[in-house]
Write a protein that holds these residues in place. Structure first.
Motif, PDB file in Angstrom:
ATOM      1  N   GLY A  69       1.490   1.818 -11.314  1.00 53.74           N
ATOM      2  CA  GLY A  69       2.415   1.569 -10.208  1.00 53.74           C
ATOM      3  C   GLY A  69       2.241   2.574  -9.078  1.00 53.74           C
ATOM      4  O   GLY A  69       2.301   2.221  -7.897  1.00 53.74           O
ATOM      5  N   LYS A  72      -0.848   1.587  -7.139  1.00 57.28           N
ATOM      6  CA  LYS A  72      -0.561   0.430  -6.283  1.00 57.28           C
ATOM      7  C   LYS A  72       0.256   0.841  -5.063  1.00 57.28           C
ATOM      8  O   LYS A  72      -0.012   0.401  -3.944  1.00 57.28           O
ATOM      9  N   ASP A  73       1.266   1.677  -5.272  1.00 57.49           N
ATOM     10  CA  ASP A  73       2.095   2.148  -4.157  1.00 57.49           C
ATOM     11  C   ASP A  73       1.260   2.918  -3.138  1.00 57.49           C
ATOM     12  O   ASP A  73       1.403   2.725  -1.927  1.00 57.49           O
ATOM     13  N   TYR A  74       0.390   3.786  -3.627  1.00 57.72           N
ATOM     14  CA  TYR A  74      -0.460   4.562  -2.732  1.00 57.72           C
ATOM     15  C   TYR A  74      -1.389   3.639  -1.950  1.00 57.72           C
ATOM     16  O   TYR A  74      -1.565   3.790  -0.742  1.00 57.72           O
ATOM     17  N   ARG A  76      -0.937   0.506  -1.161  1.00 57.39           N
ATOM     18  CA  ARG A  76      -0.155  -0.214  -0.144  1.00 57.39           C
ATOM     19  C   ARG A  76       0.151   0.683   1.047  1.00 57.39           C
ATOM     20  O   ARG A  76       0.073   0.237   2.188  1.00 57.39           O
ATOM     21  N   SER A  77       0.516   1.914   0.783  1.00 59.68           N
ATOM     22  CA  SER A  77       0.852   2.820   1.890  1.00 59.68           C
ATOM     23  C   SER A  77      -0.375   3.090   2.760  1.00 59.68           C
ATOM     24  O   SER A  77      -0.262   3.193   3.974  1.00 59.68           O
TER      25      SER A  77
END
Length: 94
Positions: A69, A72-74, A76-77
């Motif tokens: 997760g 994935k967050d990184y 997206r950012s």
């Protein structure tokens, strides 16, 4: 859990974070391996800090979701940042 126990969990599971970063590197080609690894380590630390052993869930399974997760967050950012830079560049050219 106290700080010493959390640190022990992190140090014991560094290889897990490295393995996950290695597995997903083909999916996130726009990120360097170092970026993936950094995000994976952040996920590992987050997992260790929020882990509740009394829930009887094995840490590795809990951490796997958190590490993936965090990657994935990184990702997206970084995509969002890249899109904003492109928009700024386009607006400046107008």
């Amino acid at each position: 859990m106290n700080r010493e126990e959390i640190d022990c969990i992190i140090l014991t599971n560094v290889k897990l974070a490295e393995k996950i970063a290695k597995i997903v590197q083909n999916k996130y080609k726009h990120l360097s391996f170092d970026e993936l690894l950094s995000a994976a380590y952040m996920g590992l630390v987050q997992a260790a800090n929020s882990y509740k052993p009394e829930k009887n869930q094995k840490f590795q399974y809990f951490a796997l979701k958190r590490i993936y997760g965090a990657i994935k967050d990184y990702s997206r950012s970084e995509e969002h940042t890249s899109e904003l830079q492109s928009l700024r560049h386009l607006v400046c050219r107008l």
